[in-house]
Design an enzyme around this catalytic site. Structure first.
Site, short mmCIF file in Angstrom:
data_model
loop_
_atom_site.label_atom_id
_atom_site.label_comp_id
_atom_site.label_asym_id
_atom_site.label_seq_id
_atom_site.Cartn_x
_atom_site.Cartn_y
_atom_site.Cartn_z
N ASN A 1 -4.14 51.56 38.18
CA ASN A 1 -4.71 51.85 39.52
C ASN A 1 -5.06 52.88 39.87
O ASN A 1 -5.47 53.57 40.45
CB ASN A 1 -4.29 50.48 40.51
CG ASN A 1 -4.60 49.23 40.77
OD1 ASN A 1 -6.00 48.88 40.92
ND2 ASN A 1 -3.55 48.17 40.22
N SER B 1 1.28 47.61 35.30
CA SER B 1 0.72 47.78 36.46
C SER B 1 1.23 46.90 36.76
O SER B 1 2.38 45.18 36.03
CB SER B 1 -0.77 46.97 36.21
OG SER B 1 -1.17 46.85 37.70
N THR B 2 1.65 46.50 38.41
CA THR B 2 2.49 45.40 39.20
C THR B 2 1.42 43.47 39.37
O THR B 2 0.12 44.21 39.45
CB THR B 2 2.73 45.64 40.55
OG1 THR B 2 3.53 46.42 40.83
CG2 THR B 2 3.44 44.04 41.13
N PRO B 3 1.32 42.66 38.82
CA PRO B 3 0.42 41.41 38.42
C PRO B 3 0.38 41.14 40.20
O PRO B 3 1.26 41.14 40.71
CB PRO B 3 1.47 40.79 37.59
CG PRO B 3 2.56 41.06 37.63
CD PRO B 3 2.67 42.52 37.44
N ASP C 1 6.97 45.89 42.20
CA ASP C 1 7.27 46.22 42.74
C ASP C 1 8.82 46.23 43.53
O ASP C 1 9.15 45.31 44.43
CB ASP C 1 6.65 46.29 43.76
CG ASP C 1 5.61 47.03 44.85
OD1 ASP C 1 7.33 46.93 44.98
OD2 ASP C 1 4.72 47.49 45.36
N HIS D 1 11.66 54.17 38.15
CA HIS D 1 12.00 54.75 38.67
C HIS D 1 12.81 55.47 39.20
O HIS D 1 13.57 54.56 39.75
CB HIS D 1 10.53 54.71 39.34
CG HIS D 1 9.05 54.75 39.43
ND1 HIS D 1 8.54 53.81 38.22
CD2 HIS D 1 8.29 55.87 39.69
CE1 HIS D 1 7.26 54.02 37.90
NE2 HIS D 1 6.86 54.92 39.32
N GLU E 1 14.13 59.24 43.05
CA GLU E 1 12.62 59.94 42.98
C GLU E 1 12.69 60.56 44.91
O GLU E 1 12.30 61.27 45.29
CB GLU E 1 11.37 58.52 43.82
CG GLU E 1 10.74 58.49 42.15
CD GLU E 1 9.27 57.57 42.77
OE1 GLU E 1 9.02 57.99 42.89
OE2 GLU E 1 9.95 56.05 43.32
N ASP F 1 1.46 60.40 35.77
CA ASP F 1 1.83 59.10 36.82
C ASP F 1 0.30 58.49 37.81
O ASP F 1 0.49 57.61 36.98
CB ASP F 1 2.12 59.69 37.77
CG ASP F 1 3.35 58.72 39.02
OD1 ASP F 1 3.28 58.16 38.29
OD2 ASP F 1 3.63 59.36 40.06
N ASP F 2 -0.39 59.36 37.33
CA ASP F 2 -1.92 58.85 38.64
C ASP F 2 -2.84 59.79 38.28
O ASP F 2 -3.20 60.24 39.73
CB ASP F 2 -1.46 58.32 40.08
CG ASP F 2 -0.65 56.97 40.35
OD1 ASP F 2 -0.18 56.35 40.52
OD2 ASP F 2 0.90 57.46 40.75
#
Length: 348
Positions: A22, A100-102, A142, A202, A205, A287-288
């Site tokens: 996302n 991705s988180t479902p 998550d 992760h 951070e 990352d994004d």
């Protein structure tokens, strides 16, 4: 540096191992989603962090919330995943591990299982269209959702690992690093490891995570996302560094993400250099790419210009990333062959 990367970096074959689905949605795809969902009144500026902008980590997570509102049906996920894969391929990425988180959405009938199935369908469609990229998937936990959901996520990932013909390869642990404690997630992560799923976590951070990092490094994970505060110069410890070195755990490093998210003060002070000088396996990642307005070619060029890397050193960095993938050995060998084939034209 939100500009076009030079041709060398575009043509360089690349491996992307830290890309949140996302967060990788481009401006073009956001436009298509906005047309579909005019009732949400979302402005484009709410979905990306442009040139010269900085955001706190908390503000970065707010951007994801907006994108999640736009991506809440199977149709949206299929379009988003397909676009993201094709954009990475267009940028010279030959191997991609998406994460991705479902999610489930009561109002649209989306279930977590359908979420994963739809991402896998996008991967398969791109394969069928002969898009020149090998894509695998990491199912994300998550951390904000706690231990029980983490265990459910691992079970879902295991199910797909066995049924997806090698497309689901591992687990990602992500989410707001200031929420919860990794010790609560240890049983789920250990369970994932026991059933053969690879772990990309992760870690470090934020500065407050030292104790948690120490604990999670004992698993040990197969790769580390960010690892910003591992080394002593920035508040970590030599013990943590030694654990990473002893287990030879590769780091997924995302320069623009860390600078725009303000966990690193500037490119020149990015911890890439610390690990690179040690000769430790580092993989440059985005990352994004959507949220942080970058792509992998730009990230390689930034690393090269910031730390004085020659083109040969950049090639080596890209080639070494193959060893850090969660792909089977046969696929790694295919990728090495592809790199060897492409090298003469990249350096011509």
């Amino acid at each position: 540096m939100d500009s076009e990367a030079d041709a060398f970096y575009r043509e360089l074959p690349k491996v992307e191992l830290h890309a949140h689905l996302n967060g990788s949605v481009s401006v073009q795809t956001i436009e298509k989603l906005l047309v579909r969902k005019p009732h949400l009144n979302v402005e484009r500026s709410m979905t990306a962090i442009g040139k010269g902008q900085r955001r706190t980590l908390d503000e970065c997570f707010q951007v994801f919330k907006v994108i999640h509102q736009l991506v809440d049906t199977e149709e949206d996920i299929l379009m988003v995943a397909t676009d993201v894969i094709k954009e990475f391929a267009a940028d010279g990425v030959k191997y991609l591990e998406l994460r991705s988180t479902p999610r489930e959405e009561k109002n649209t009938g989306l279930t977590k299982k359908r979420y994963v199935e739809t991402v896998l369908k996008a991967i398969q469609q791109c394969r069928n269209e002969d898009v020149d990229i090998d894509v695998r998937f990491l199912v994300a936990i998550d951390r904000r959702n706690g231990a029980q959901v983490a265990m459910e996520t691992v079970k879902l990932a295991e199910e797909f690992m066995l049924s997806s013909d090698g497309l689901v390869v591992g687990i990602d642990l992500s989410g707001d690093p200031t929420v919860g404690h990794g010790k609560d997630l240890l049983p789920a992560l250990q369970s994932a490891k026991n059933c053969g799923l690879k772990l990309s976590l992760h870690l470090s951070e934020v500065l407050s995570q030292l104790e948690e990092t120490d604990l999670l490094l004992d698993l040990p994970p197969d790769r580390i996302g960010h690892g910003t505060f591992l080394h002593p110069e920035v508040g970590g410890s030599e013990d943590l560094v030694q654990k990473v070195l002893k287990n030879n755990i590769p780091l997924e490093l995302c320069l623009t993400s860390n600078v725009k998210g303000q966990t690193v003060p500037c490119y020149a002070k990015h911890h890439f250099n610390h690990w690179y000088q040690l000769g430790h396996p580092c993989v440059i990642c985005t990352d994004d790419k959507g949220v942080f307005a970058t792509d992998l070619s730009q990230e390689y060029q930034l690393a090269a210009s910031t730390f004085g890397l020659s083109r040969e050193a950049v090639w080596k960095l890209s080639h070494q990333a193959i060893d850090c993938t969660f792909a089977p050995d046969a696929v790694k060998q295919q990728l090495r062959n592809k790199w060897a084939e492409l090298k003469p034209q990249v350096f011509q």
